[in-house]
Write a protein that holds these residues in place. Structure first.
Motif, short mmCIF file in Angstrom:
data_model
loop_
_atom_site.label_atom_id
_atom_site.label_comp_id
_atom_site.label_asym_id
_atom_site.label_seq_id
_atom_site.Cartn_x
_atom_site.Cartn_y
_atom_site.Cartn_z
N LEU A 77 1.03 -1.16 0.16
CA LEU A 77 -0.10 0.15 -0.03
C LEU A 77 0.65 1.25 0.16
O LEU A 77 0.41 2.36 -0.96
CB LEU A 77 -0.93 -0.18 1.06
N SER A 78 1.96 1.02 0.88
CA SER A 78 2.51 2.21 1.03
C SER A 78 3.35 2.25 -0.87
O SER A 78 3.21 4.14 -0.32
CB SER A 78 3.59 2.27 1.81
N ALA A 98 -10.75 -3.91 2.14
CA ALA A 98 -10.38 -2.11 2.44
C ALA A 98 -11.55 -1.67 2.66
O ALA A 98 -11.85 -1.63 1.97
CB ALA A 98 -9.31 -2.48 1.27
N ARG A 99 -11.16 -0.25 2.92
CA ARG A 99 -11.54 1.01 2.61
C ARG A 99 -10.65 2.44 3.00
O ARG A 99 -9.43 1.75 3.24
CB ARG A 99 -12.38 1.10 3.74
N PHE A 100 -11.39 3.52 2.05
CA PHE A 100 -9.97 4.15 1.74
C PHE A 100 -11.09 6.04 1.78
O PHE A 100 -12.10 5.76 1.81
CB PHE A 100 -9.61 4.14 0.18
N ASN A 125 -3.63 -4.37 -5.69
CA ASN A 125 -3.67 -3.90 -6.70
C ASN A 125 -4.49 -3.17 -7.19
O ASN A 125 -4.69 -2.14 -7.66
CB ASN A 125 -2.74 -5.25 -7.67
N ARG A 126 -5.84 -3.89 -7.29
CA ARG A 126 -6.83 -3.49 -7.75
C ARG A 126 -7.46 -2.61 -6.58
O ARG A 126 -8.17 -1.28 -6.57
CB ARG A 126 -8.34 -4.22 -7.68
N VAL A 174 -8.88 3.69 -5.79
CA VAL A 174 -8.13 4.34 -4.96
C VAL A 174 -7.23 5.61 -5.81
O VAL A 174 -7.72 6.94 -5.46
CB VAL A 174 -7.04 4.39 -2.79
N ASN A 175 -6.10 5.20 -6.23
CA ASN A 175 -5.93 6.20 -7.70
C ASN A 175 -6.71 6.62 -9.02
O ASN A 175 -6.83 8.18 -8.81
CB ASN A 175 -4.53 5.76 -7.50
#
Length: 156
Positions: free
Chosen positions: A58-59, A120-122, A149-150, A155-156
């Protein structure tokens, strides 16, 4: 005429220097900080190596030089250490505020037999709003790499 040119030239240099001094402040304001909270692991086996691997993935995948900086895990250790289990969106946002982040990434990995689930959450810290919610299952621990990756692509 020569004196007027000198004044104009000196004035131009002063204006240019003033603008250059403002650029770092503008650039810093645009850089967003992300706190990554290590994923909670739900498994009969010790998966701490996988937890560390997810944080590292993630980093590297969320960092965008000049735009996004991931907060160092060592610097955020005291904030992360006492988070509740299960982790709520509000608690994650509060941790992000304490760390000075604008965004927080967190989640969990659940292993049942040969199945693995990545959740996962953002979220945006200021409003505690979920921006990305991700869930995917697989048949092996190796599938987690594709999941991460997905998630980061979304997020990106």
């Amino acid at each position: 005429m020569h004196e007027m040119f000198n004044r104009f030239f000196k004035g131009g240099i002063l204006v240019a220097l003033g603008l250059l001094m403002l650029l770092p402040a503008v650039s810093r304001a645009e850089v967003r900080q992300v706190l990554i909270i290590p994923f909670q692991m739900h498994s009969e086996k010790d998966l701490s190596f996988l937890q560390k691997g997810i944080t590292a993935m993630l980093s590297s995948r969320l960092t965008d030089i000049g735009k996004v900086v991931v907060i160092d895990q060592t610097a955020a250790a005291d904030i992360i250490r006492d988070l509740p289990t299960p982790l709520t969106r509000e608690a994650a946002a509060e941790a992000g505020r304490k760390a000075g982040a604008q965004y927080v990434a967190f989640g969990s990995l659940t292993v049942f037999g040969s199945s693995i689930s990545t959740d996962a959450r953002f979220i945006e810290v200021e409003t505690s709003t979920g921006l990305v919610s991700f869930n995917e299952t697989g048949q092996s621990q190796g599938d987690v790499i594709g999941h991460i990756n997905r998630f980061t692509d979304e997020v990106n």
